[in-house]
Design an enzyme around this catalytic site. Sequence first.
Site, short mmCIF file in Angstrom:
data_model
loop_
_atom_site.label_atom_id
_atom_site.label_comp_id
_atom_site.label_asym_id
_atom_site.label_seq_id
_atom_site.Cartn_x
_atom_site.Cartn_y
_atom_site.Cartn_z
N ASP A 222 1.20 -1.33 0.30
CA ASP A 222 0.19 -0.10 0.16
C ASP A 222 1.02 0.86 0.04
OD1 ASP A 222 -2.38 -1.72 -0.10
OD2 ASP A 222 -3.58 -0.86 2.36
N HIS A 278 0.08 -7.91 0.26
CA HIS A 278 -1.33 -8.21 -0.19
C HIS A 278 -1.54 -8.70 -1.28
CE1 HIS A 278 -2.27 -4.23 1.42
NE2 HIS A 278 -2.94 -4.74 0.23
N ARG A 288 -18.65 -9.21 -2.73
CA ARG A 288 -18.47 -9.01 -1.97
C ARG A 288 -17.94 -7.62 -2.23
NH1 ARG A 288 -12.81 -6.99 -0.49
NH2 ARG A 288 -11.31 -8.81 1.03
#
Length: 309
Positions: A222, A278, A288
């Site tokens: 990130d 990730h 979702r």
Amino acid sequence: MEARQRKPTTPQEASHSHENGKTPSFIARFEWKKWIQNVVFMLLALLLIRYYYYYESIPEVEVIARVNVPHEQMTFFAIPCSADYQNESFKECVPKKCGRVVIDNLVTEEEAKLLLRLVKDGLSFGGSNGGASILDLHSGALSKGEAFINIFETTKTKNIQLFSEEDFEAYKNVKNKILSTVSTSFGIPANKLFLTKPTFFSRMTNKRAKTVHDEYWHPHIDKVTYGSFHYTALLYLSNYGHDFTGGRFFFIDPDRNRTLEPRFGRVSMFTSGSENVHFVEKVKTGTRFALTVAFTCDPSQAIANPTLS
């Protein structure tokens, strides 16, 4: 013109060509069949070897949070910090310890249901042609086809009051709860943490990607991808295995992959450095929903809470 095969003209030739009752054509067919069998055997052997080495090389997966196991108390998974923080400009933002946090009762069920309604209402005015759609209540960005529109301009044009001040107050309260937990979990003064962009709702399905914005499954860091991120949090608004399959959140660690199964109302948070590479696996079925909430210690990258004005 093809030459005709000469017939045996002597007893010796006849005996040789019909030895054990096998004609030359029979021998040829036998050898050809044997060759095919050998090739098939070799291919099967190669496939077995490839299967063994491929699956043996996949890192073992450890589930750190299962959908059917509530984390009513905050669970902290400590990991070594990366070297990123040696060059951190905002020293007060260096975590006392790096890791991942999971907690299931930080956000109330009523708050989670309200936020799910917000994202569904917003996306009813748009939605990506591919498998990933976003709604950003701070900038107004809403996925629409293969581009983005502004949800506030769109609803204003249609003279629709889609959101209320109460909605945004609830949104702010959830943000503040998450900020406070980030502060205590990683040892960062709360007054040094600011909401940053992009903070957004997401909806993921199994539709084929149409643009790069739909390709949510790539491994990333990130802090590298977004620049301003120091801490990342996720609030899940649907249940793995019930509302959707696939779509699990994976951390890529040196020894194995560790996965978190989304649960309605579950909050996860982690340091945004390279210690937390990730990705989200592709959604296989269903839909979702989640809210990504990002924090920075750089005041110049702070964003305000959303308002109707």
